[in-house]
Design an enzyme around this catalytic site. Structure first.
Site, mmCIF file in Angstrom:
data_model
loop_
_atom_site.group_PDB
_atom_site.id
_atom_site.type_symbol
_atom_site.label_atom_id
_atom_site.label_comp_id
_atom_site.label_asym_id
_atom_site.label_seq_id
_atom_site.Cartn_x
_atom_site.Cartn_y
_atom_site.Cartn_z
ATOM 1 N N ASP A 48 -0.615 -1.503 -1.719
ATOM 2 C CA ASP A 48 -0.794 -1.700 -0.732
ATOM 3 C C ASP A 48 -2.026 -3.847 -1.076
ATOM 4 O OD1 ASP A 48 -2.641 -1.949 1.249
ATOM 5 O OD2 ASP A 48 -3.710 0.327 1.248
ATOM 6 N N GLU B 182 -11.515 -0.596 6.783
ATOM 7 C CA GLU B 182 -12.342 -0.125 6.451
ATOM 8 C C GLU B 182 -12.986 -0.584 5.416
ATOM 9 O OE1 GLU B 182 -8.839 -1.303 3.444
ATOM 10 O OE2 GLU B 182 -7.549 -1.074 4.892
#
Length: 812
Positions: free
Chosen positions: A323, A518
């Site tokens: 990620d 997020e």
């Protein structure tokens, strides 16, 4: 005392919890036991022909070309020409990264041109160069939602309410076609997280709190994106899928993004791993590692899970991708140097802006023996295997350029069906369905806003800054209702503030959470609009006037809305429905006689809280006591009324605010405004609100500082994610001496920002600037500080954290 042994079946494999606990004993924390995990067999990726092709290709490759396959760069930080010196294997477009030489929010032609530009260089025949195609990844998490004009499907939380795997496959197929048509090969989905704490800002990316629902959707979505295992190719309009985020991101303590899932291994297996065996069986080509930690060990560095469990026990034959710069969080690593992540089993590191240094350092570390050549060859084989199976080595790309697929009518029809099936009716005191011949008012700021109803990961990372013009072909909830009413001989009037001239028969009020993704979406209480009940006031206004009220609630999670439920005659959880708002009208608006045209089908895939403090509310847990249980959902056929609910939230409402420091003329709790007595402060009008701003006046010769702050905040994640301090202000008298702007203990010279100028302006300053100037971002008590020696007069109307880096500046 007799001991009960409980067995859990995950994807057909029974796990004896007692034996798991015994086997774990006093084992080191964060170390998985592969024999306790379900065995799965990857299908369709490994075959003799493909392996022979990859072996022959690897024999031609230099070390630099092999390492290049293991590094991925973001298109905001690389140009096609760079590939001549750095033979990378992959590029991605991050959530807010525009296509080459194009503005934010670009339509498909610019994306297609970008993909072709990079692949043209990668495919060049040059001396000493092994021609290997790139694989281009994008966050197509609810449709190919980075692209203007694409079909935007409901977010996963809404899709989970449908309980319809077959429709999920259709959604995956439509997403693949719109992605492949834009020249992009790889969708970073499906998300297989199983959120257990709805304070987490990514909860809406999960289908359900129930692992069985997640498992039922996993293979269906993979097959939609990729086709039958090992059979779908880019030439057929399929793309590579990426199951994410492995593993446990939905179980972090406190619902903190990138936090620690400090849970037993048996819980990690039974709950959080539920979706992965079906995805692997369906031939998923990649798995994305999680930012999160399990028992103190970062997933990007956990060899026991990435290598021993995922690739070994579960038989995953694709490749593991990282990620966004997450490898840099491993102890001893930086975003530009991390042999530990490759040794742990990561095959491709997502290094959006540090790709060049990571490439150079990784080549050196292989040469020095810090990364074994066998590990490099395994990673490269996995990546090339996927490229070959996907058809990337075939230069014929008939789907690339079929831009009529982007936002195609049949795709929008699928999305509209998904919206209708995802709606959950929480309350109906006889006012639904709406009679199509009625005269109704559609109110609320969100009613005619496709960006609001689409949420995060839509045209930008956080989903903010969008307007209806960014969704050509899309339909707002109001527009869908208005069309349905008109077709039935009735009328729907839009009124964002709820004002009207003639009393309507009924009011539909659309309201909910602001878009987020997020980090910014992490909250500390489940109370909706804690401290500022603007939506509730609108509902009560209609009730006081004797107008029946239907609430359509937009949210990425269940929230405590007892006051809003009490003030509504009907209440619909619409989640984040995406671009096809007409799907709401398909269920809410009946015929001219008030009979349903379609019934509600959605049922809760997450439990609905009775108080704002029920953070971890999941079926099967001790003391499970929700307001509405998992699986709840009324219908017209079997309706039911809801009695008056308690309006005691059970938490301190100020806990809900973590990012807004000044708005609507006040400093919201838990922050406070400490004004030096030498700075005069008075309320003034903002651009949109009477007394919606504050004016700060430094007299000549007065050296003073004003601060807004509160309890210590840890903003290290926000720094890493390029979050900014956003200030909306007006200079009323330009400063005569330098102005210092501070966050925490870091101060920058902001004199240029406060030079003379007319009217209100907004500036965004990366938090990284303040870190670079000495701020300890792990313990910030001053959210905003401004100091100078007057004269200087400035008015502030808004002060908050923002997550769209476009246009941000770092004062020198």
């Amino acid at each position: 005392m007799k001991r009960t042994v409980k067995r859990i079946v995950v994807s057909g494999v029974a796990l004896t919890l007692a034996s798991v606990a015994t086997a774990q004993g006093a084992a080191p924390r964060g170390l998985a036991h592969p024999d306790l995990w379900p065995a799965a067999k990857s299908q369709g990726l490994v075959d003799p022909k493909t392996e022979a092709f990859v072996t022959a290709l690897m024999a031609k490759m230099t070390l630099e070309e092999k390492v290049g396959q293991m590094v991925q760069a973001d298109i905001a930080s690389i140009r096609p020409a760079d590939l001549r010196d750095y033979p990378l294997g992959s590029i991605l477009a991050g959530g807010s990264s525009p296509p080459l030489d194009s503005p934010d929010r670009s339509p498909a032609p610019a994306w297609l041109a970008t993909a072709r530009a990079f692949n043209a260089v990668a495919s060049e025949a040059r001396p000493g160069h092994t021609t290997i195609p790139l694989i281009f990844g994008i966050d197509a998490v609810h449709g190919n939602s980075n692209i203007v004009g694409a079909t935007v499907f409901p977010h996963n939380i809404g899709l989970g309410a449908m309980r319809d795997p077959a429709l999920m496959t259709k959604i995956g197929r439509a997403t693949a076609e719109e992605t492949a048509a834009a020249g992009i090969d790889w969708a970073f989905g499906p998300t297989l997280t199983v959120p257990q704490d709805e304070r987490w800002g990514r909860a809406y990316e999960g289908y359900s709190e129930d692992p069985a629902i997640v498992a039922s959707y996993s293979a269906a979505m993979v097959k939609g994106l990729q086709g039958q295992p090992g059979k779908g190719t880019i030439q057929q309009g399929y793309v590579a899928a990426s199951a994410k985020h492995f593993l446990g991101d939905g179980g972090t303590i406190g619902g903190v993004d990138q936090g620690d899932a400090d849970i037993p291994e048996r819980t990690l297996i039974a709950i959080h791993n539920a979706g992965y065996p079906p995805a692997i069986d369906a031939g998923v080509m990649s798995v994305m590692a999680s930012f999160s930690t399990w028992q103190g060990i970062k997933m990007h560095g956990n060899k026991s899970l990435l290598t021993d469990v995922l690739k070994g026990r579960m038989g995953f034959d694709g490749f593991v991708v990282g990620d966004w710069n997450a490898h840099g969080q491993i102890p001893g690593c930086t975003t530009k140097d991390c042999p530990a992540t490759f040794n742990a089993g990561l095959d491709m590191a997502m290094a959006p802006d540090g790709w060049k240094e990571l490439f150079n350092n990784t080549v050196a570390e292989v040469k020095a023996g810090k990364i074994p050549m066998a590990r490099v060859d395994d990673a490269v084989r996995r990546i090339l295997r996927v490229k070959a199976k996907l058809g990337l080595f075939d230069p014929a790309r008939p789907y690339a350029g079929k831009l009529e697929m982007v936002g195609a009518a049949d795709h929008r029809a699928i999305a509209r069906q998904a919206v209708a099936q995802s709606l959950v009716l929480l309350k109906n005191n006889g006012v639904l369905p709406i009679k199509a011949s009625a005269n109704i008012l559609v109110a609320g700021a969100d009613a005619d806003d496709i960006g609001q109803q689409s949420g995060g990961w839509t045209l930008s990372w956080q989903g903010d800054g969008n307007t209806n013009a960014d969704f050509p072909g899309g339909t707002s909830i109001y527009a869908g209702i208005a069309a349905a009413m008109k077709a039935g001989g009735g009328r729907a009037t839009l009124s964002a503030d709820g004002s009207y001239q003639a009393k309507p028969d009924l009011a539909v009020v659309v309201f909910g959470e602001q878009p987020y993704a997020e980090m910014r979406g992490d909250i500390r209480t489940l109370e909706f609009e804690a401290g500022d009940k603007a939506s509730l006031a609108l509902l009560k206004k209609f009730k006081a006037a004797g107008i029946p009220v239907v609430s359509v609630f937009l949210s990425g999670r269940p929230l405590w809305v007892n006051p809003e439920l009490n003030a509504s005659d009907a209440f619909v959880a619409a989640w984040l429905p995406g671009s096809e708002g007409a799907g709401v009208a398909d269920v809410l608006v009946g015929d001219t006689a008030g009979k349903p045209r379609a019934d509600f089908r959605g049922t809760l895939s997450f439990s609905w809280p009775k108080t704002a403090g029920q953070f971890t509310l999941n079926k099967g847990e001790a003391n499970y006591d929700p307001l509405f249980a998992l699986g709840y959902g009324l219908t017209y056929a079997r309706g039911g009324k809801v009695a008056a609910l308690s309006e005691v939230s059970g938490v301190d409402p100020s806990l809900g605010n973590t990012s807004i420091f000044f708005a609507k003329g006040r400093v919201p709790a838990p922050f406070s405004f400490a004004t030096d007595s030498r700075v005069q402060r008075k309320p003034v009008d903002s651009a949109t609100l009477q007394e919606g701003a504050v004016q700060l006046d430094w007299a000549a010769g007065q050296d003073a500082t004003i601060r807004i702050g509160g309890n210590p905040m840890d903003l290290t994640r926000e720094v890493n994610a390029d979050v900014q301090l956003q200030i909306t202000y007006r200079v009323d008298k330009a400063p005569a001496t330098p102005v210092k702007l501070s966050v925490g203990t870091g101060a920058v010279d902001a004199s240029a920002l406060f030079a003379a100028g007319a009217g209100w302006r907004t500036v965004k300053i990366p938090l990284a600037c303040f870190k670079a100037h000495g701020a300890d971002m792990a313990a910030v008590t001053t959210a905003f500080g401004l100091s100078t020696t007057g004269p200087f007069t400035v008015s502030l109307s808004d002060l908050r954290l923002a997550a769209d880096p476009a246009g941000s500046v770092c004062p020198k």
